[in-house]
Scaffold this motif. Sequence first.
Motif, mmCIF file in Angstrom:
data_model
loop_
_atom_site.group_PDB
_atom_site.id
_atom_site.type_symbol
_atom_site.label_atom_id
_atom_site.label_comp_id
_atom_site.label_asym_id
_atom_site.label_seq_id
_atom_site.Cartn_x
_atom_site.Cartn_y
_atom_site.Cartn_z
ATOM 1 N N VAL A 234 6.331 -6.669 33.788
ATOM 2 C CA VAL A 234 6.458 -6.837 32.337
ATOM 3 C C VAL A 234 7.744 -7.590 31.996
ATOM 4 O O VAL A 234 7.776 -8.455 31.117
ATOM 5 N N TRP A 235 8.821 -7.265 32.707
ATOM 6 C CA TRP A 235 10.098 -7.949 32.443
ATOM 7 C C TRP A 235 10.005 -9.431 32.805
ATOM 8 O O TRP A 235 10.520 -10.286 32.087
ATOM 9 N N PHE B 43 7.284 -11.246 32.714
ATOM 10 C CA PHE B 43 6.497 -11.880 31.656
ATOM 11 C C PHE B 43 7.368 -12.150 30.423
ATOM 12 O O PHE B 43 7.313 -13.224 29.816
ATOM 13 N N THR C 257 6.155 -1.683 25.488
ATOM 14 C CA THR C 257 4.974 -0.910 25.896
ATOM 15 C C THR C 257 4.883 -0.815 27.415
ATOM 16 O O THR C 257 4.610 0.257 27.980
ATOM 17 N N GLY C 258 5.114 -1.940 28.102
ATOM 18 C CA GLY C 258 5.019 -1.944 29.561
ATOM 19 C C GLY C 258 6.063 -1.064 30.215
ATOM 20 O O GLY C 258 5.762 -0.313 31.157
ATOM 21 N N VAL D 84 5.276 -6.117 23.761
ATOM 22 C CA VAL D 84 4.666 -6.043 25.094
ATOM 23 C C VAL D 84 5.655 -5.470 26.102
ATOM 24 O O VAL D 84 5.312 -4.612 26.938
ATOM 25 N N LEU D 85 6.913 -5.945 26.018
ATOM 26 C CA LEU D 85 7.934 -5.448 26.939
ATOM 27 C C LEU D 85 8.146 -3.941 26.767
ATOM 28 O O LEU D 85 8.172 -3.184 27.743
#
Length: 895
Positions: free
Chosen positions: A637-638, A640, A832-833, A829-830
């Motif tokens: 996630v990081w 991305f 949440t992941g 997104v970050l």
Amino acid sequence: MEANFNPMRSVWIFTFLFVLEGYHCEVLIGGLFNDTGEDHIGNMEELAFNFAAHQISESYKSSGNGVELSVHTRRYFPDRNSSVANEKVCELMSLGVAGIFGPQYGDSYHIVQAICDAREIPHVQTRWDPQQRTSSCLVNLYPYPYFLAKVFPAIVEKWEWTHYLILYENTDSLVRINPLLEHEFNTSIAVKLRRIVADDILGYRPLLREIKESEESNIVLDCNIEMLPEILKQAQQIGMMGSDHSFLITNLDFHTLDLEPYQYGGANITGIRFFDPQDENFIKTIEDLNAYNRDKFSYKNEELEQIRPEAFSLGAALIYDAVFLYANAVTASLDEDSKRPVPMECDNAEYSWTHGHSIMMYMKLSKFSGLTGEIKFDYEGFRSEFSVDIVELSESGIVKVGKWSTTDVIRMERAEAPTINETSYSLKNKTFRLVLALNSPYAMRKKSYQTLTGNDQYEGFCIDLIAEISKMNDNFTVDLKIDPEGKSGTNKNGTWNGMIGFIQRGQADLACADITINREREEAVDITSPFMDLGIAILYKKPQNQSPGFFSFLSPFNTEVWILVVTAYVTVSVLFFIMGRISPYEWRNPFPCIDDPDELENQFTLSNSFWFTIGALMQQGSEIAPVSVSTRMAAGVWWFFTLIMVACYTANLAAFLTIETPSEDFTNVKELYENPEVEYGLMKNGATETFFMTSSNDLYQKMYQHMKDNADRVITKNAEEGVLRAEDVNRKYAFLMESSQIEYEMERHCTLTQVGKPIDSKGYGIAMKKDSWYLGLFSQSILKMQEEGTLNDLKRKWWKEKYATACAKDEPDEAETLGLPNLGGVFIVLGTGVLLAMVIAVFEQLFYVWSVSKEEGISMKERLKSELKFFLRCRGTVKHIGSEEDSNNNPEITY
């Protein structure tokens, strides 16, 4: 007009004309009405609609002949959303209605008509529609506007007005009053146009005061019925309701006005009406309506307000007549089995009602006597044969003074029509002396290698404008004169100079240039309706581009995004450290050759965690490789997040490093006044100076005083001098001038631009002698040129094409800083992941504790407790694995 309608008599009429065998037939009709926010009892048109259907149904029940009408109504705001109209019509058709009435207001009636045409359902309208067209399933009981508008020129002619002023509300008003500008019977009538504009504080008083001071006594007033009472009230307050003023009111609900306050003032107030509210049969109808209203709705309002006959609107009367006309058509044209269509869905295009056209044809061919007189349609389906009463205010109230009809024209009990020789007012073979000012682009000398004389030596916008007007009015000719002063004209102690002075002294018949229309000039001469709209604006140099700063590399993101990026970096780094300690799979054997090591080592120290995240953020990576599911998910996630952020930063950085941001000294008049580094001025003795001199705005007064105190430096003799000062690169000077001239200068001086929006609104017109009989012809021609786009073509020719400079237009757009609205989703997104990764890490630890406790034969609680103590110490990267005996004596893990 004498109204002779009685509802019971109408029942006898269609019973007598259309005798049928008795049977029960219920017909459904639908009505679309404006949502006033009130109950059914507050909407007069809706009430009349229901009352008419009720009377017809009661007649059927008592006589056994005719039809029984069942009513379904829908309300909506007709100006808000056309899809709402579509929805309401489809609802009615799904019920099986055999006719739709309305709507009376808004622009959605086109949608209603289209759906009714597709399904062959009769559509009955009672609205004013200047674009009314023939349609197989449409009938409109409102008199055809083309014929109705002829009554007002007829009244003006009978009253022998030689001049009048038209006060109009909007573009719809212009359509209604257009015949007053183009009537052919008397071209000597001078017509002026003024739009009704209300002041936020003083209302209509400033406008009415100007009219009073202009000594214009004949006024045609066209506006909605809601505005009329306040306009008349304020006209009385400033003294315009005396015997020296006459008003012709075009609104067809004139009879609903309360004119009692003006009965004894002496003013002549004239209007027209379709029915007499004092007629006995009409009063009886209103009494029956009130009884119906009281019986049906008294439970909602114990003190239900009674409708007065004089308050019954034309719209309500028309829809009342429309229901009776429709009932007659249904009764006479169809048999019992075909009177009611089956319910239809709008999305099913296969079905339509085969009998809809029969009903519409019968309605268009029949004659019917109703509240609004005889209803009859021509071969195109327009109500073109009708008559109206001409009424005026007297000391005894409203009295009828004449009658106008489409067949008998007009019969008055007052003035006789004046004898007019139409040919004496033609502009054919007439020569006008036209005075011009050599002011580009309105008039200028032609550039030619040949020697030119007379009119041929001049060209410009005004010359082309007058030529177009000449083509529309029998090709009159002009003799050009040039004003040596080059000014529109100012009043100095009662004496006018410039082009206005030429007109007043009789040295010219017309003057055309950038002559601003204002009250003082309209008192001195007549001015046509404006051929150009404009306002005062600021002419200034285009802003210079500023060089990028030392920290321009931070510009791609705004401050909020940078703070969030740093916060995300620190947070994720700390979470990597936490997950590394929680997850048992991140504790690895430091000596791969030893199968049973005494201790395990963790690679995610606090410093390594920060190094891992910064390596990914800088797109460089690191030697640290996550092992557990949780840390790998967080790492993905990081990565991305950093991919998106770096891509956006790189893309936007290029724009910021290559585009130079303009540096503006000011953006509006207020900032100009507050900027001491920039001088500002205007042209002496022009309309712009008059505006600032007479303005009541404190800011404009301060600006004018400043310019007056520094007149030698900032006030110019002419516009050319002001343009040169604004273009001077060695000084900061803003020139206040009219926006139309600024547009012209911008096309020829590429370094200049307009700053901000115009601060007022005005117009240019053609000046002529006071009380000129051809004023109306010129104004009418200008209006027609506006409608046809001729004025826009002329402006494009002389502003953008003729002698214009090809200024560069391909300047790059200003780069915009990316903010949270652009990148907020990436942060979500970050977050949440990483949160999910933390949950997985906890489950990994719990599973590990359960497995170890089961294998070692100790309680899971004790093992979890020891793991938790070790985790909370937050220090040490080595976990010591003790002997089994030590573990049994002391389950706590040592390191």
